[in-house]
Write a protein that holds these residues in place. Structure first.
Motif, PDB file in Angstrom:
ATOM      1  N   LEU A  64      13.730   0.837   0.586  1.00 13.93           N
ATOM      2  CA  LEU A  64      12.968   1.218  -0.924  1.00 13.93           C
ATOM      3  C   LEU A  64      11.944   2.206  -0.606  1.00 13.93           C
ATOM      4  CD1 LEU A  64      12.714   0.678  -3.826  1.00 13.93           C
ATOM      5  CD2 LEU A  64      10.976  -1.021  -3.461  1.00 13.93           C
ATOM      6  N   PHE A  65      12.089   3.414  -1.258  1.00 10.96           N
ATOM      7  CA  PHE A  65      11.079   4.485  -0.838  1.00 10.96           C
ATOM      8  C   PHE A  65      10.343   4.799  -2.133  1.00 10.96           C
ATOM      9  CE2 PHE A  65      10.655   9.292  -1.108  1.00 10.96           C
ATOM     10  CZ  PHE A  65       9.270   9.180  -0.503  1.00 10.96           C
ATOM     11  N   LEU A  66       8.867   4.342  -2.138  1.00 15.96           N
ATOM     12  CA  LEU A  66       7.909   4.575  -3.086  1.00 15.96           C
ATOM     13  C   LEU A  66       7.358   5.839  -3.153  1.00 15.96           C
ATOM     14  CD1 LEU A  66       6.462   0.862  -2.924  1.00 15.96           C
ATOM     15  CD2 LEU A  66       8.339   1.566  -4.422  1.00 15.96           C
ATOM     16  N   ASP A  67       7.892   6.853  -3.957  1.00 16.20           N
ATOM     17  CA  ASP A  67       7.184   8.082  -3.771  1.00 16.20           C
ATOM     18  C   ASP A  67       5.975   8.117  -4.454  1.00 16.20           C
ATOM     19  OD1 ASP A  67       6.951  10.772  -3.035  1.00 16.20           O
ATOM     20  OD2 ASP A  67       8.605  11.431  -4.284  1.00 16.20           O
ATOM     21  N   GLU A  68       4.915   8.951  -4.214  1.00 15.00           N
ATOM     22  CA  GLU A  68       3.715   9.048  -4.795  1.00 15.00           C
ATOM     23  C   GLU A  68       3.035   7.666  -5.133  1.00 15.00           C
ATOM     24  OE1 GLU A  68       2.464  11.987  -4.635  1.00 15.00           O
ATOM     25  OE2 GLU A  68       4.050  13.304  -4.347  1.00 15.00           O
ATOM     26  N   VAL A  69       3.126   7.136  -4.173  1.00 14.99           N
ATOM     27  CA  VAL A  69       2.583   5.571  -4.361  1.00 14.99           C
ATOM     28  C   VAL A  69       1.114   5.497  -4.628  1.00 14.99           C
ATOM     29  CG1 VAL A  69       1.865   5.214  -1.848  1.00 14.99           C
ATOM     30  CG2 VAL A  69       2.559   3.306  -3.381  1.00 14.99           C
ATOM     31  N   GLY A  70       0.290   6.672  -4.566  1.00 18.16           N
ATOM     32  CA  GLY A  70      -1.166   6.691  -4.737  1.00 18.16           C
ATOM     33  C   GLY A  70      -1.305   6.782  -6.261  1.00 18.16           C
ATOM     34  N   GLN A 109      -0.441  -3.057  -8.679  1.00 16.14           N
ATOM     35  CA  GLN A 109      -0.509  -3.083  -7.386  1.00 16.14           C
ATOM     36  C   GLN A 109      -0.665  -4.411  -6.632  1.00 16.14           C
ATOM     37  OE1 GLN A 109      -4.043  -0.704  -5.952  1.00 16.14           O
ATOM     38  NE2 GLN A 109      -3.461   1.169  -7.366  1.00 16.14           N
ATOM     39  N   ALA A 110      -1.382  -5.364  -7.640  1.00  9.61           N
ATOM     40  CA  ALA A 110      -1.371  -6.723  -7.192  1.00  9.61           C
ATOM     41  C   ALA A 110       0.241  -7.276  -6.928  1.00  9.61           C
ATOM     42  CB  ALA A 110      -2.208  -7.486  -8.093  1.00  9.61           C
ATOM     43  N   LYS A 111       0.960  -6.954  -7.923  1.00  6.63           N
ATOM     44  CA  LYS A 111       2.349  -7.624  -8.013  1.00  6.63           C
ATOM     45  C   LYS A 111       3.101  -6.982  -7.030  1.00  6.63           C
ATOM     46  CE  LYS A 111       2.109  -8.375 -12.939  1.00  6.63           C
ATOM     47  NZ  LYS A 111       2.630  -8.127 -14.473  1.00  6.63           N
ATOM     48  N   LEU A 112       2.858  -5.595  -6.732  1.00 10.87           N
ATOM     49  CA  LEU A 112       3.718  -5.034  -5.387  1.00 10.87           C
ATOM     50  C   LEU A 112       3.330  -5.629  -4.171  1.00 10.87           C
ATOM     51  CD1 LEU A 112       5.427  -2.876  -4.322  1.00 10.87           C
ATOM     52  CD2 LEU A 112       3.476  -1.140  -4.543  1.00 10.87           C
ATOM     53  N   LEU A 113       1.906  -5.812  -4.150  1.00 10.76           N
ATOM     54  CA  LEU A 113       1.400  -6.428  -3.008  1.00 10.76           C
ATOM     55  C   LEU A 113       2.104  -7.965  -2.659  1.00 10.76           C
ATOM     56  CD1 LEU A 113      -0.640  -6.640  -0.507  1.00 10.76           C
ATOM     57  CD2 LEU A 113      -2.316  -7.624  -2.047  1.00 10.76           C
ATOM     58  N   ARG A 114       2.258  -8.656  -3.600  1.00 18.67           N
ATOM     59  CA  ARG A 114       2.728  -9.962  -3.631  1.00 18.67           C
ATOM     60  C   ARG A 114       4.207  -9.942  -3.250  1.00 18.67           C
ATOM     61  NH1 ARG A 114       5.799 -13.077  -6.970  1.00 18.67           N
ATOM     62  NH2 ARG A 114       5.873 -15.255  -6.760  1.00 18.67           N
ATOM     63  N   ALA A 115       4.881  -9.242  -3.857  1.00 22.02           N
ATOM     64  CA  ALA A 115       6.309  -8.630  -3.449  1.00 22.02           C
ATOM     65  C   ALA A 115       6.379  -8.471  -1.941  1.00 22.02           C
ATOM     66  CB  ALA A 115       6.967  -7.878  -4.302  1.00 22.02           C
ATOM     67  N   LEU A 116       5.587  -7.432  -1.425  1.00 19.90           N
ATOM     68  CA  LEU A 116       5.516  -7.333   0.020  1.00 19.90           C
ATOM     69  C   LEU A 116       5.285  -8.271   0.846  1.00 19.90           C
ATOM     70  CD1 LEU A 116       4.065  -3.477   0.057  1.00 19.90           C
ATOM     71  CD2 LEU A 116       6.412  -4.177  -0.099  1.00 19.90           C
ATOM     72  N   GLN A 117       4.444  -9.231   0.704  1.00 21.14           N
ATOM     73  CA  GLN A 117       3.833 -10.161   1.468  1.00 21.14           C
ATOM     74  C   GLN A 117       4.766 -11.505   1.598  1.00 21.14           C
ATOM     75  OE1 GLN A 117      -0.042 -10.856  -0.494  1.00 21.14           O
ATOM     76  NE2 GLN A 117      -1.066 -10.003   1.299  1.00 21.14           N
ATOM     77  N   GLU A 118       5.346 -11.724   0.091  1.00 18.73           N
ATOM     78  CA  GLU A 118       6.103 -13.049   0.158  1.00 18.73           C
ATOM     79  C   GLU A 118       7.795 -12.828   0.195  1.00 18.73           C
ATOM     80  OE1 GLU A 118       5.185 -15.257  -3.201  1.00 18.73           O
ATOM     81  OE2 GLU A 118       3.042 -15.148  -2.860  1.00 18.73           O
ATOM     82  N   LYS A 160      -7.355   6.399   1.564  1.00 23.50           N
ATOM     83  CA  LYS A 160      -8.650   5.741   1.792  1.00 23.50           C
ATOM     84  C   LYS A 160      -9.741   6.104   0.883  1.00 23.50           C
ATOM     85  CE  LYS A 160      -8.087   5.346   6.864  1.00 23.50           C
ATOM     86  NZ  LYS A 160      -8.457   5.734   8.379  1.00 23.50           N
ATOM     87  N   LYS A 161      -9.694   7.304   0.753  1.00 25.53           N
ATOM     88  CA  LYS A 161     -10.842   7.832  -0.334  1.00 25.53           C
ATOM     89  C   LYS A 161     -10.702   7.012  -1.815  1.00 25.53           C
ATOM     90  CE  LYS A 161     -12.425  11.893  -2.886  1.00 25.53           C
ATOM     91  NZ  LYS A 161     -12.489  13.402  -3.101  1.00 25.53           N
ATOM     92  N   ARG A 162      -9.392   6.848  -1.848  1.00 24.68           N
ATOM     93  CA  ARG A 162      -8.860   6.322  -3.392  1.00 24.68           C
ATOM     94  C   ARG A 162      -9.367   4.627  -3.268  1.00 24.68           C
ATOM     95  NH1 ARG A 162      -6.784   7.948  -8.031  1.00 24.68           N
ATOM     96  NH2 ARG A 162      -4.876   6.777  -7.973  1.00 24.68           N
ATOM     97  N   VAL A 163      -9.498   4.067  -1.993  1.00 22.60           N
ATOM     98  CA  VAL A 163      -9.756   2.888  -1.962  1.00 22.60           C
ATOM     99  C   VAL A 163     -11.146   2.385  -2.157  1.00 22.60           C
ATOM    100  CG1 VAL A 163     -10.100   1.004  -0.156  1.00 22.60           C
ATOM    101  CG2 VAL A 163      -7.895   2.067  -0.503  1.00 22.60           C
ATOM    102  N   ALA A 164     -12.112   3.755  -1.576  1.00 20.07           N
ATOM    103  CA  ALA A 164     -13.621   3.587  -1.631  1.00 20.07           C
ATOM    104  C   ALA A 164     -13.853   3.896  -3.040  1.00 20.07           C
ATOM    105  CB  ALA A 164     -13.932   4.847  -1.019  1.00 20.07           C
ATOM    106  N   GLU A 165     -12.975   4.620  -3.950  1.00 21.92           N
ATOM    107  CA  GLU A 165     -13.224   4.932  -5.338  1.00 21.92           C
ATOM    108  C   GLU A 165     -12.903   3.902  -6.360  1.00 21.92           C
ATOM    109  OE1 GLU A 165     -12.480   9.699  -5.177  1.00 21.92           O
ATOM    110  OE2 GLU A 165     -11.066   8.262  -6.135  1.00 21.92           O
ATOM    111  N   GLY A 166     -12.248   2.535  -5.817  1.00 17.52           N
ATOM    112  CA  GLY A 166     -11.790   1.378  -6.584  1.00 17.52           C
ATOM    113  C   GLY A 166     -10.501   1.916  -7.046  1.00 17.52           C
ATOM    114  N   LEU A 185      -3.523  -3.511  -0.265  1.00 17.15           N
ATOM    115  CA  LEU A 185      -2.220  -2.908  -0.372  1.00 17.15           C
ATOM    116  C   LEU A 185      -2.164  -1.837   0.453  1.00 17.15           C
ATOM    117  CD1 LEU A 185       0.348  -2.638  -1.664  1.00 17.15           C
ATOM    118  CD2 LEU A 185      -0.584  -1.464  -3.603  1.00 17.15           C
ATOM    119  N   PHE A 186      -3.336  -0.965   0.791  1.00 21.01           N
ATOM    120  CA  PHE A 186      -3.202   0.241   1.723  1.00 21.01           C
ATOM    121  C   PHE A 186      -2.943  -0.373   2.829  1.00 21.01           C
ATOM    122  CE2 PHE A 186      -5.850   2.287   4.696  1.00 21.01           C
ATOM    123  CZ  PHE A 186      -5.048   3.631   4.690  1.00 21.01           C
ATOM    124  N   TYR A 187      -3.620  -1.413   3.473  1.00 19.73           N
ATOM    125  CA  TYR A 187      -3.247  -1.743   4.791  1.00 19.73           C
ATOM    126  C   TYR A 187      -1.922  -2.436   4.894  1.00 19.73           C
ATOM    127  CZ  TYR A 187      -8.124  -0.879   6.019  1.00 19.73           C
ATOM    128  OH  TYR A 187      -9.349  -0.464   6.291  1.00 19.73           O
TER     129      TYR A 187
END
Length: 442
Positions: free
Chosen positions: A237-243, A250-259, A286-292, A298-300
């Protein structure tokens, strides 16, 4: 790595050879140029350490003959007469580096390891390029530059794993192409490659697009539908322009990746998903993470394996090959670039990267009337680039004036009255400037 040491001083050979064998290298020794050429013809060596001055044959002649047999052999010249001139001479002969006597063993080891790393990268890149030629890619992988060889070497190592990979790079660098290449070189190659452009799907439809929905889950859901995760079953699955992914999703995507499980909209049933996720972005996450604006967790999760695609301005040696490829692809007839046109292209920074180059070639091959593409056929932004980046103010203005004159003349079919009118000058002034700039109708 197999190394051949060539030096008429036997003690030097034994010392250097013994040291390198302790470092794990396979070493052979030759005490003359003739013996070296004989050994080289009988055995495969990846690296040759050559004394520059030997009684029977100078080291540069030995290297020249070795290169004639195997142009890919790496070499270092050893000399007691080190100077800038010597360094330039041996580099012109194709030597990778040179050493001065007395030899510093730590320096030798450092340089050999650097060459060994370079050899490994080239071998891996060549293997990837060969497999890419046989794969169903939308275009060829062109990467003769050191920067692209490094990328292809990383692709070779990333592809067999099942870890999530984040592909970073400016717009137009070919992130999707690299993602497809990773998939085609992976054990999942026979399974689907499903792409999601995170910047192109409306936020209110994105959850349905990723995870699917059941019939009646919302207005307009007239039937059940699988999401991209399910469609990519056992594949990639290729997530283009994921930023660009909204924070709410993002929380729902993170859950799918983790579980490794998803739930369609309108259903409480969990569906296991076996997919390899590849993500790409032209943003600084990384800058987007710092900006909230992007979740750190999800980044990691996405950045397990990191791959940066260099912009075209950092791989200028690939431009001629890319120009040839696109010209052959889009031109209905042979249409070579002359030397001035190619030089102008290589100097240009290409802010739009490979995509900009491709579209430019499409325009030129469509509109050019002649049988050769000249500098005057290139778009103004490329020709004027030189005038804005180099030389004194007077030189820049002179280049800019010349390009404006040429552009106006070519646009109006070299009818001077029309060209002068478009420039807001008289025909007499135009003729004067043409004479000054030595411009004449081709």
């Amino acid at each position: 790595m197999k190394i051949l040491i060539v030096d008429d001083e036997e003690m030097q050979c034994r010392l250097l050879g013994g040291f390198l064998e302790k470092q794990g290298y396979t070493v052979s020794i030759a005490l003359s140029g003739a013996e070296a050429l004989q050994r080289f013809s009988e055995h495969p060596f990846q690296l040759v350490l050559l004394d520059h001055r030997m009684p029977d044959m100078p080291g540069d002649e030995v290297l020249r003959r070795m290169k004639a047999v195997n142009p890919l052999v790496r070499s270092m010249m050893i000399t007691a007469y080190g100077s800038v001139d010597t360094a330039v001479t041996v580099m012109k002969l194709g030597a990778d580096d040179f050493l001065e006597k007395p030899v510093d063993l730590r320096e030798v080891l450092e340089k050999i390891r650097r060459i060994e790393q370079s050899v490994m990268i080239e071998e891996e890149a060549a293997g990837v390029a060969e497999e890419a030629d046989r794969a169903a890619l939308p275009m060829n992988i062109i990467g003769e530059s050191a920067a692209m060889k490094e990328v292809l070497s990383l692709v070779r190592r990333i592809a067999p794993t099942d870890w999530t990979a984040l592909i970073r790079g400016e717009t137009g660098t070919g992130k999707e192409l690299i993602a497809r290449l990773i998939h085609l070189l992976s054990p999942r190659r026979e399974q689907p490659f499903i792409e999601v452009n995170c910047a192109a799907i409306p936020e209110n439809l994105f959850e349905s697009e990723l995870f699917g929905h059941e019939k009646g889950a919302f207005t307009g859901a007239s039937s059940s539908r699988k999401g991209r995760f399910e469609l990519a079953k056992n594949g990639s699955l290729f997530l283009d322009e994921v930023g660009e992914l909204p924070l709410s999703l993002q929380a729902k995507l993170l859950r799918a990746l983790q579980e490794k499980k998803i739930s369609r909209i309108g259903s409480e049933k969990e569906i296991p998903v076996d997919v390899r996720v590849l993500a790409a972005t032209n943003r600084d996450l990384k800058k987007r993470v710092a900006e909230g604006a992007f979740r750190e967790d999800l980044f990691y999760r996405l950045n397990v394996l990191d791959l940066e695609i260099p912009p075209l301005r950092r791989r200028k040696s690939d431009i001629p090959a890319l120009v040839t490829f696109f010209t052959e692809r889009y031109s209905p007839r042979p249409l070579p670039f002359d030397a001035d046109a190619m030089t102008t292209l290589v100097k240009y920074a290409f802010p739009g990267n490979v995509r900009e180059l491709e579209h430019m070639i499409q325009r030129i091959t469509t509109l050019t009337r002649g049988s050769v593409i000249r500098a005057g056929d290139l778009p103004p932004e490329i020709r004027f680039q030189q005038a804005t980046e180099q030389g004194s103010l007077a030189e820049r203005l002179e280049i800019l004036e010349r390009e404006m004159l040429l552009s106006a003349l070519e646009k109006h079919g070299w009818v001077q009255t029309r060209a002068a009118e478009s420039l807001g000058i008289s025909e007499r002034v135009l003729r004067y400037k043409m004479k000054k700039q030595r411009i004449s109708k081709p």
